[in-house]
Motif scaffolding. Structure first.
Motif, mmCIF file in Angstrom:
data_model
loop_
_atom_site.group_PDB
_atom_site.id
_atom_site.type_symbol
_atom_site.label_atom_id
_atom_site.label_comp_id
_atom_site.label_asym_id
_atom_site.label_seq_id
_atom_site.Cartn_x
_atom_site.Cartn_y
_atom_site.Cartn_z
ATOM 1 N N MET A 1 0.851 -1.200 0.000
ATOM 2 C CA MET A 1 0.000 0.000 0.000
ATOM 3 C C MET A 1 0.880 1.240 0.000
ATOM 4 N N LYS A 2 0.555 2.188 -0.890
ATOM 5 C CA LYS A 2 1.320 3.440 -0.900
ATOM 6 C C LYS A 2 0.852 4.351 0.235
ATOM 7 N N PHE A 3 1.797 5.156 0.734
ATOM 8 C CA PHE A 3 1.479 6.139 1.778
ATOM 9 C C PHE A 3 1.489 7.538 1.172
ATOM 10 N N PHE A 4 0.367 8.227 1.262
ATOM 11 C CA PHE A 4 0.364 9.652 0.948
ATOM 12 C C PHE A 4 0.268 10.372 2.285
ATOM 13 N N VAL A 5 0.856 11.555 2.364
ATOM 14 C CA VAL A 5 0.756 12.314 3.604
ATOM 15 C C VAL A 5 -0.254 13.435 3.389
ATOM 16 N N ASP A 6 -1.161 13.558 4.360
ATOM 17 C CA ASP A 6 -2.323 14.434 4.231
ATOM 18 C C ASP A 6 -2.039 15.748 4.973
ATOM 19 N N THR A 7 -1.279 16.616 4.342
ATOM 20 C CA THR A 7 -0.908 17.882 4.986
ATOM 21 C C THR A 7 -0.324 18.836 3.948
ATOM 22 N N ALA A 8 -0.307 20.127 4.308
ATOM 23 C CA ALA A 8 0.386 21.114 3.456
ATOM 24 C C ALA A 8 1.557 21.721 4.230
ATOM 25 N N GLU A 9 1.961 21.058 5.327
ATOM 26 C CA GLU A 9 3.076 21.572 6.133
ATOM 27 C C GLU A 9 4.389 21.015 5.577
ATOM 28 N N ILE A 10 5.187 21.897 4.999
ATOM 29 C CA ILE A 10 6.422 21.486 4.303
ATOM 30 C C ILE A 10 7.385 20.712 5.215
ATOM 31 N N ASP A 11 7.601 21.193 6.438
ATOM 32 C CA ASP A 11 8.579 20.531 7.324
ATOM 33 C C ASP A 11 8.172 19.088 7.617
ATOM 34 N N GLN A 12 6.872 18.897 7.829
ATOM 35 C CA GLN A 12 6.390 17.545 8.149
ATOM 36 C C GLN A 12 6.505 16.620 6.943
ATOM 37 N N ILE A 13 6.234 17.147 5.761
ATOM 38 C CA ILE A 13 6.361 16.334 4.547
ATOM 39 C C ILE A 13 7.829 15.953 4.364
ATOM 40 N N LYS A 14 8.713 16.936 4.592
ATOM 41 C CA LYS A 14 10.152 16.699 4.376
ATOM 42 C C LYS A 14 10.676 15.612 5.322
ATOM 43 N N GLU A 15 10.267 15.696 6.587
ATOM 44 C CA GLU A 15 10.756 14.710 7.565
ATOM 45 C C GLU A 15 10.382 13.283 7.136
ATOM 46 N N LEU A 16 9.134 13.087 6.737
ATOM 47 C CA LEU A 16 8.695 11.739 6.343
ATOM 48 C C LEU A 16 9.272 11.341 4.990
ATOM 49 N N ASN A 17 9.403 12.316 4.104
ATOM 50 C CA ASN A 17 9.950 12.034 2.768
ATOM 51 C C ASN A 17 11.398 11.576 2.866
ATOM 52 N N ASP A 18 12.159 12.194 3.774
ATOM 53 C CA ASP A 18 13.567 11.807 3.946
ATOM 54 C C ASP A 18 13.686 10.351 4.419
ATOM 55 N N LEU A 19 12.649 9.850 5.064
ATOM 56 C CA LEU A 19 12.647 8.458 5.549
ATOM 57 C C LEU A 19 12.082 7.482 4.521
ATOM 58 N N GLY A 20 11.704 8.006 3.360
ATOM 59 C CA GLY A 20 11.144 7.135 2.315
ATOM 60 C C GLY A 20 9.703 6.730 2.593
ATOM 61 N N MET A 21 9.017 7.492 3.469
ATOM 62 C CA MET A 21 7.641 7.124 3.845
ATOM 63 C C MET A 21 6.582 7.806 2.983
ATOM 64 N N VAL A 22 7.003 8.646 2.047
ATOM 65 C CA VAL A 22 6.015 9.439 1.314
ATOM 66 C C VAL A 22 5.985 9.052 -0.161
#
Ligand code: E4P
Length: 217
Positions: A1-22
């Motif tokens: 299952m793919k994970f999308f992150v439900d937010t427009a907060e850049i810092d939060q997207i970046k943190e999860l994206n750096d972990l390969g979660m996005v």
């Protein structure tokens, strides 16, 4: 299952994206309002950060204006998925945009019939809102299951994007049912790591580290 992150907060997207979660991002007018940012600017920033689909929602209610808004949003980046509401005008816009090769996420889906119409209109994603159904003592997961059955019966390629996710359990439940994607707030994705037995086990190990004076560095 793919994970999308439900937010427009850049810092939060970046943190999860750096972990390969996005695998992608979803926004809606409420999340954009909460960010306090200009929709075009913040959406561009998100698209630059994340390579997967980024949903940006139209704000008009009639098909003609929705289409113009959708075309403008799609120009922000190649990974934009234009989000339209599951209304008749939204379905008309979905068909027109998908015919132009633009990804479309049909949102605010609360029934299997609505999901069937979105698939017929060529939607890339259908977003059933499970939390908002659960809030009314209905079963949001039943809806995901019904849509999975219908789409599989006829080979529809529309991706089931489980939305309005409120808990870590929703994530595993959606994965068990076979949702293609789940979009969740960053806090819910992080909460998936929690288990009281992990905390308890770690506390026990740390007590022994202290007692035995174990050092690695
Ligand atoms: C995502 O696409 C939806 O807009 C979002 O998941 C809605 O969540 P909510 O019901 O918590 O507002």
């Amino acid at each position: 299952m793919k994970f999308f992150v439900d937010t427009a907060e850049i810092d939060q997207i970046k943190e999860l994206n750096d972990l390969g979660m996005v695998d992608g991002v979803t926004t809606n007018p409420s999340l954009i309002a909460k960010s306090g940012r200009n929709i075009l600017e913040v959406t561009k920033e998100i698209c630059d950060l994340v390579s997967g689909p980024v949903s940006a929602e139209v704000v008009a209610l009639d098909a003609e204006t929705m289409l113009a808004e959708g075309r403008k949003l799609a120009k922000i980046a190649d990974n934009i998925a234009v989000k339209v509401p599951l209304t008749w005008a939204g379905l008309q816009t979905c068909k027109a945009l998908t015919d132009e090769g633009i990804m479309v996420n049909v949102t605010l889906c609360f029934s299997a019939n609505q999901a069937l119409l979105a698939a017929k209109a060529g939607a890339t994603f259908i977003s059933p809102f499970i939390g908002r159904l659960d809030d009314l003592n209905l079963d949001g997961l039943d809806l995901i299951e019904d849509i999975r059955t219908i789409y599989d019966n006829y080979g529809f390629e529309t991706n089931i994007l489980a939305a309005s996710i409120r808990s870590a359990n929703h994530m595993s439940d959606c994965a068990k049912i076979g949702a293609d994607v789940a979009t969740a707030p960053p806090a819910v994705i992080k909460a998936m790591a929690n288990h009281m037995l992990t905390d308890k086990g770690l506390a026990g190990f740390m007590a022994d580290v202290e007692k035995a004076g174990i050092k690695i560095l």
